[in-house]
Design a protein around this motif. Sequence first.
Motif, mmCIF file in Angstrom:
data_model
loop_
_atom_site.group_PDB
_atom_site.id
_atom_site.type_symbol
_atom_site.label_atom_id
_atom_site.label_comp_id
_atom_site.label_asym_id
_atom_site.label_seq_id
_atom_site.Cartn_x
_atom_site.Cartn_y
_atom_site.Cartn_z
ATOM 1 N N GLY A 1 42.576 41.891 22.992
ATOM 2 C CA GLY A 1 43.650 40.993 23.329
ATOM 3 C C GLY A 1 43.226 40.183 24.544
ATOM 4 N N PHE A 2 42.016 40.352 24.916
ATOM 5 C CA PHE A 2 41.451 39.766 26.110
ATOM 6 C C PHE A 2 40.325 38.821 25.734
ATOM 7 N N SER A 3 40.017 38.749 24.438
ATOM 8 C CA SER A 3 38.849 37.997 24.008
ATOM 9 C C SER A 3 38.932 36.516 24.370
ATOM 10 N N LYS A 4 40.123 35.942 24.295
ATOM 11 C CA LYS A 4 40.257 34.522 24.637
ATOM 12 C C LYS A 4 40.011 34.291 26.124
ATOM 13 N N VAL A 5 40.397 35.245 26.933
ATOM 14 C CA VAL A 5 40.149 35.147 28.376
ATOM 15 C C VAL A 5 38.652 35.256 28.635
ATOM 16 N N ASP B 1 17.262 42.407 36.151
ATOM 17 C CA ASP B 1 16.084 42.058 36.956
ATOM 18 C C ASP B 1 16.386 40.927 37.934
ATOM 19 N N ILE B 2 17.490 41.106 38.689
ATOM 20 C CA ILE B 2 17.865 40.158 39.726
ATOM 21 C C ILE B 2 18.224 40.958 40.984
ATOM 22 N N PRO B 3 18.175 40.321 42.158
ATOM 23 C CA PRO B 3 18.480 41.036 43.395
ATOM 24 C C PRO B 3 19.937 41.532 43.435
ATOM 25 N N LEU B 4 20.144 42.641 44.138
ATOM 26 C CA LEU B 4 21.467 43.234 44.258
ATOM 27 C C LEU B 4 22.465 42.253 44.863
ATOM 28 N N GLY B 5 22.059 41.514 45.881
ATOM 29 C CA GLY B 5 22.951 40.531 46.509
ATOM 30 C C GLY B 5 23.413 39.471 45.519
ATOM 31 N N THR B 6 22.524 39.071 44.627
ATOM 32 C CA THR B 6 22.865 38.092 43.598
ATOM 33 C C THR B 6 23.884 38.680 42.631
ATOM 34 N N VAL B 7 23.701 39.940 42.267
ATOM 35 C CA VAL B 7 24.665 40.607 41.382
ATOM 36 C C VAL B 7 26.039 40.621 42.042
ATOM 37 N N LYS B 8 26.087 40.984 43.315
ATOM 38 C CA LYS B 8 27.373 41.063 44.019
ATOM 39 C C LYS B 8 28.064 39.702 44.067
ATOM 40 N N THR B 9 27.306 38.663 44.366
ATOM 41 C CA THR B 9 27.878 37.316 44.434
ATOM 42 C C THR B 9 28.379 36.866 43.063
ATOM 43 N N ARG B 10 27.549 37.052 42.060
ATOM 44 C CA ARG B 10 27.936 36.622 40.711
ATOM 45 C C ARG B 10 29.112 37.443 40.186
ATOM 46 N N MET B 11 29.154 38.729 40.515
ATOM 47 C CA MET B 11 30.271 39.582 40.085
ATOM 48 C C MET B 11 31.567 39.116 40.751
ATOM 49 N N ARG B 12 31.504 38.837 42.033
ATOM 50 C CA ARG B 12 32.683 38.353 42.754
ATOM 51 C C ARG B 12 33.169 37.043 42.143
ATOM 52 N N ASN B 13 32.247 36.133 41.834
ATOM 53 C CA ASN B 13 32.612 34.858 41.213
ATOM 54 C C ASN B 13 33.239 35.074 39.830
ATOM 55 N N ALA B 14 32.675 36.001 39.048
ATOM 56 C CA ALA B 14 33.211 36.284 37.717
ATOM 57 C C ALA B 14 34.619 36.867 37.811
ATOM 58 N N ILE B 15 34.829 37.777 38.741
ATOM 59 C CA ILE B 15 36.154 38.387 38.907
ATOM 60 C C ILE B 15 37.157 37.344 39.386
ATOM 61 N N ASN B 16 36.748 36.496 40.307
ATOM 62 C CA ASN B 16 37.647 35.427 40.760
ATOM 63 C C ASN B 16 37.996 34.485 39.610
ATOM 64 N N GLN B 17 37.020 34.170 38.783
ATOM 65 C CA GLN B 17 37.268 33.310 37.627
ATOM 66 C C GLN B 17 38.240 33.994 36.659
ATOM 67 N N LEU B 18 38.030 35.284 36.404
ATOM 68 C CA LEU B 18 38.954 36.035 35.542
ATOM 69 C C LEU B 18 40.362 36.042 36.118
ATOM 70 N N ARG B 19 40.462 36.270 37.420
ATOM 71 C CA ARG B 19 41.767 36.299 38.077
ATOM 72 C C ARG B 19 42.477 34.965 37.892
ATOM 73 N N THR B 20 41.748 33.868 38.064
ATOM 74 C CA THR B 20 42.310 32.545 37.892
ATOM 75 C C THR B 20 42.811 32.338 36.461
ATOM 76 N N ILE B 21 41.982 32.730 35.505
ATOM 77 C CA ILE B 21 42.358 32.559 34.094
ATOM 78 C C ILE B 21 43.584 33.405 33.773
ATOM 79 N N ILE B 22 43.585 34.646 34.208
ATOM 80 C CA ILE B 22 44.715 35.550 33.910
ATOM 81 C C ILE B 22 45.988 35.061 34.564
ATOM 82 N N ASN B 23 45.907 34.608 35.810
ATOM 83 C CA ASN B 23 47.106 34.155 36.514
ATOM 84 C C ASN B 23 47.693 32.892 35.923
#
Length: 185
Positions: free
Chosen positions: A125-129, A159-181
């Motif tokens: 039920g989340f696929s469209k998001v 195969d990417i740096p941990l800092g890059t993962v953290k930044t990209r994860m934060r951006n993805a979660i923020n994007q999800l939050r925006t879409i959900i809201n």
Amino acid sequence: MESTATYSEAELVRGLTARDEKVFSHIYDLYSPALFGVIVKTLNDTGAANDVLQEVFLKIWRNADSYDPSKGRLFTWMLNIARNAAIDVLRSKSFKQEQKTSYNTDELYAIKGIITEQPGNEHLGFSKVLEKLTKEQRTLIDLAYYKGCTQEEIARIMDIPLGTVKTRMRNAINQLRTIINTSNI
């Protein structure tokens, strides 16, 4: 059985904390398909997912007083309970042993950028998001939330740096939050 009554989120919360079985039944009917989808996607095992879903709703019933509306929506709270319960099962020794007999889990991570559309996504039920995210963001969400990988594991897999993962994860979660809201999930 599908409930015909409609409730606002505040009414659902009040009914849940008051242990109103009619409201709880409505909550189950309304949210169980999405929660089941998350659990199935995490475990990749329908039988185990059914068991976990029942445990999740028991936790929701028993811990209704711990829900804090100021920290997020009711659905988000329930989704976290479901995801955490599924990850607990996924990480349990007995579940890992069962899965070793059916497939080799190392094969899941053998290919860099492993995540592709997986069966069961339609149950969320989340696929469209999720479709509104970039492929990279979907990969991160899939690894972290459905596969239960830590950020360190994601860094190794992709195969990417941990800092890059953290930044990209934060951006993805923020994007999800925006879409959900902006949607009515």
